[in-house]
Design a protein around this motif. Structure first.
Motif, short mmCIF file in Angstrom:
data_model
loop_
_atom_site.label_atom_id
_atom_site.label_comp_id
_atom_site.label_asym_id
_atom_site.label_seq_id
_atom_site.Cartn_x
_atom_site.Cartn_y
_atom_site.Cartn_z
N TYR A 39 29.14 -26.53 -45.16
CA TYR A 39 29.84 -25.97 -44.02
C TYR A 39 31.20 -25.60 -44.26
N ALA A 40 32.04 -26.24 -44.98
CA ALA A 40 33.32 -25.62 -45.35
C ALA A 40 33.23 -24.48 -46.05
N TYR A 41 32.22 -24.01 -46.96
CA TYR A 41 32.11 -23.06 -47.82
C TYR A 41 31.96 -21.66 -46.77
N ASN A 42 31.04 -22.02 -45.92
CA ASN A 42 30.59 -21.08 -44.72
C ASN A 42 31.69 -20.79 -43.72
N ILE A 43 32.34 -21.81 -43.48
CA ILE A 43 33.43 -21.80 -42.23
C ILE A 43 34.66 -20.86 -43.24
N SER A 63 25.59 -13.78 -42.41
CA SER A 63 24.92 -14.70 -43.19
C SER A 63 25.63 -16.09 -43.33
N ALA A 64 26.96 -16.08 -43.33
CA ALA A 64 27.72 -17.47 -43.19
C ALA A 64 27.25 -18.09 -42.05
N ALA A 65 27.38 -17.32 -40.83
CA ALA A 65 26.98 -18.08 -39.48
C ALA A 65 25.45 -18.52 -39.50
N THR A 66 24.70 -17.64 -39.99
CA THR A 66 23.41 -18.27 -40.20
C THR A 66 23.13 -19.24 -40.69
N SER A 67 23.79 -19.35 -41.90
CA SER A 67 23.61 -20.80 -42.76
C SER A 67 24.38 -22.07 -42.03
N LEU A 68 25.26 -21.57 -41.19
CA LEU A 68 26.01 -22.80 -40.46
C LEU A 68 24.95 -23.17 -39.16
N ALA A 107 26.82 -36.71 -29.73
CA ALA A 107 27.16 -35.77 -28.65
C ALA A 107 28.23 -34.79 -29.30
N ARG A 108 28.93 -35.00 -30.35
CA ARG A 108 29.77 -34.08 -31.13
C ARG A 108 28.91 -33.23 -32.07
N ALA A 109 27.68 -33.93 -32.76
CA ALA A 109 26.92 -33.32 -33.33
C ALA A 109 26.09 -32.27 -32.57
N ALA A 110 25.87 -32.61 -31.41
CA ALA A 110 25.12 -31.42 -30.51
C ALA A 110 26.24 -30.38 -30.35
N ALA A 111 27.46 -30.57 -29.95
CA ALA A 111 28.49 -29.58 -29.95
C ALA A 111 28.64 -28.63 -31.07
N LEU A 112 28.56 -29.24 -32.20
CA LEU A 112 28.53 -28.51 -33.40
C LEU A 112 27.38 -27.21 -33.47
N ARG A 113 26.24 -27.97 -33.09
CA ARG A 113 25.09 -27.03 -32.94
C ARG A 113 25.22 -25.97 -32.04
N ASP A 114 25.85 -26.30 -30.91
CA ASP A 114 26.20 -25.38 -29.96
C ASP A 114 27.14 -24.25 -30.33
N ALA A 115 28.21 -24.69 -31.04
CA ALA A 115 29.15 -23.72 -31.57
C ALA A 115 28.71 -23.04 -32.84
N THR A 116 27.73 -23.39 -33.47
CA THR A 116 27.13 -22.65 -34.67
C THR A 116 26.21 -21.55 -34.06
N GLU A 117 25.42 -21.97 -33.04
CA GLU A 117 24.78 -20.64 -32.32
C GLU A 117 25.57 -19.61 -31.74
N THR A 118 26.66 -20.09 -31.12
CA THR A 118 27.58 -19.21 -30.49
C THR A 118 28.07 -18.13 -31.73
N MET A 119 28.42 -18.79 -32.90
CA MET A 119 28.95 -17.94 -33.99
C MET A 119 28.03 -17.25 -34.60
N MET A 120 26.47 -17.67 -34.50
CA MET A 120 25.66 -16.79 -35.22
C MET A 120 25.51 -15.65 -34.26
N ASN A 121 25.46 -15.67 -33.19
CA ASN A 121 25.33 -14.64 -32.02
C ASN A 121 26.50 -13.62 -32.22
N ALA A 122 27.59 -14.10 -32.60
CA ALA A 122 28.75 -13.45 -32.75
C ALA A 122 29.27 -12.83 -33.88
N ALA A 123 29.13 -13.57 -35.01
CA ALA A 123 29.63 -13.10 -36.14
C ALA A 123 29.30 -11.71 -36.74
N GLY A 124 28.17 -11.11 -36.55
CA GLY A 124 27.83 -9.97 -37.26
C GLY A 124 28.05 -8.90 -36.22
N THR A 125 28.71 -9.20 -34.92
CA THR A 125 28.62 -8.18 -34.03
C THR A 125 29.91 -7.29 -34.29
#
Length: 152
Positions: A39-43, A63-68, A107-125
């Motif tokens: 996580y730390a490496y990709n973040i 790539s980093a966001a997809t890994s997360l 619930a915090r793990a679920a919030a992390l999953r949501d945030a990584t999905e948002t990042m994956m959709n945004a990072a390469g844009t």
């Protein structure tokens, strides 16, 4: 006087002891430390771009966001069995509060999953999209760490 042969012998004798100590660490703790390192490496890549410490690279960011994204869905719940907190064993910063409030931890793990999905959709844009997604991602990580990880 220490000779090269004496030094080599001492190292050879110490290696099995060091390896044995590492083998004794709970595999769940070893796995979650490795997960957090990934996580730390990709973040770090995404944060470096967001803060301008490294140039924005759409392919690397994606790539980093997809890994997360995939790390957050890796089935890591099994890495958190009871009795692997920092009061019970050495080698972890996981606080007992995790097991006292497992529903909030989940619930915090679920919030992390949501945030990584948002990042994956945004990072390469573009950089602005990455920058908009980095705050919620950092908050998801930090919120869990503040509640459930012993400070260094």
């Amino acid at each position: 006087m220490v000779t090269k042969l004496t030094l080599a012998a001492a190292i050879c004798l110490a290696l099995p002891v060091m390896a044995h100590a590492e083998e004794q660490q709970d595999p769940n703790i070893k796995a979650r430390i490795a997960l957090m390192d990934l996580y730390a490496y990709n973040i770090g890549v995404l944060g470096g771009m967001a803060q301008g410490r490294m140039p924005y690279d759409a392919e690397l960011a994606a790539s980093a966001a997809t890994s997360l994204y995939h790390l957050a869905r890796s089935g890591s719940a099994r890495m958190w069995p009871e009795g692997t907190d920092n009061f019970s064993v050495e080698g972890t910063r996981a606080l007992p509060a995790i097991w006292d409030n497992m529903a909030d931890f989940a619930a915090r793990a679920a919030a992390l999953r949501d945030a990584t999905e948002t990042m994956m959709n945004a990072a390469g844009t573009d950089l602005a999209s990455l920058q908009a997604a980095i705050g919620p991602l950092g908050a998801a990580c930090g919120g869990c760490h503040e509640a459930y990880r012993q400070p260094q």
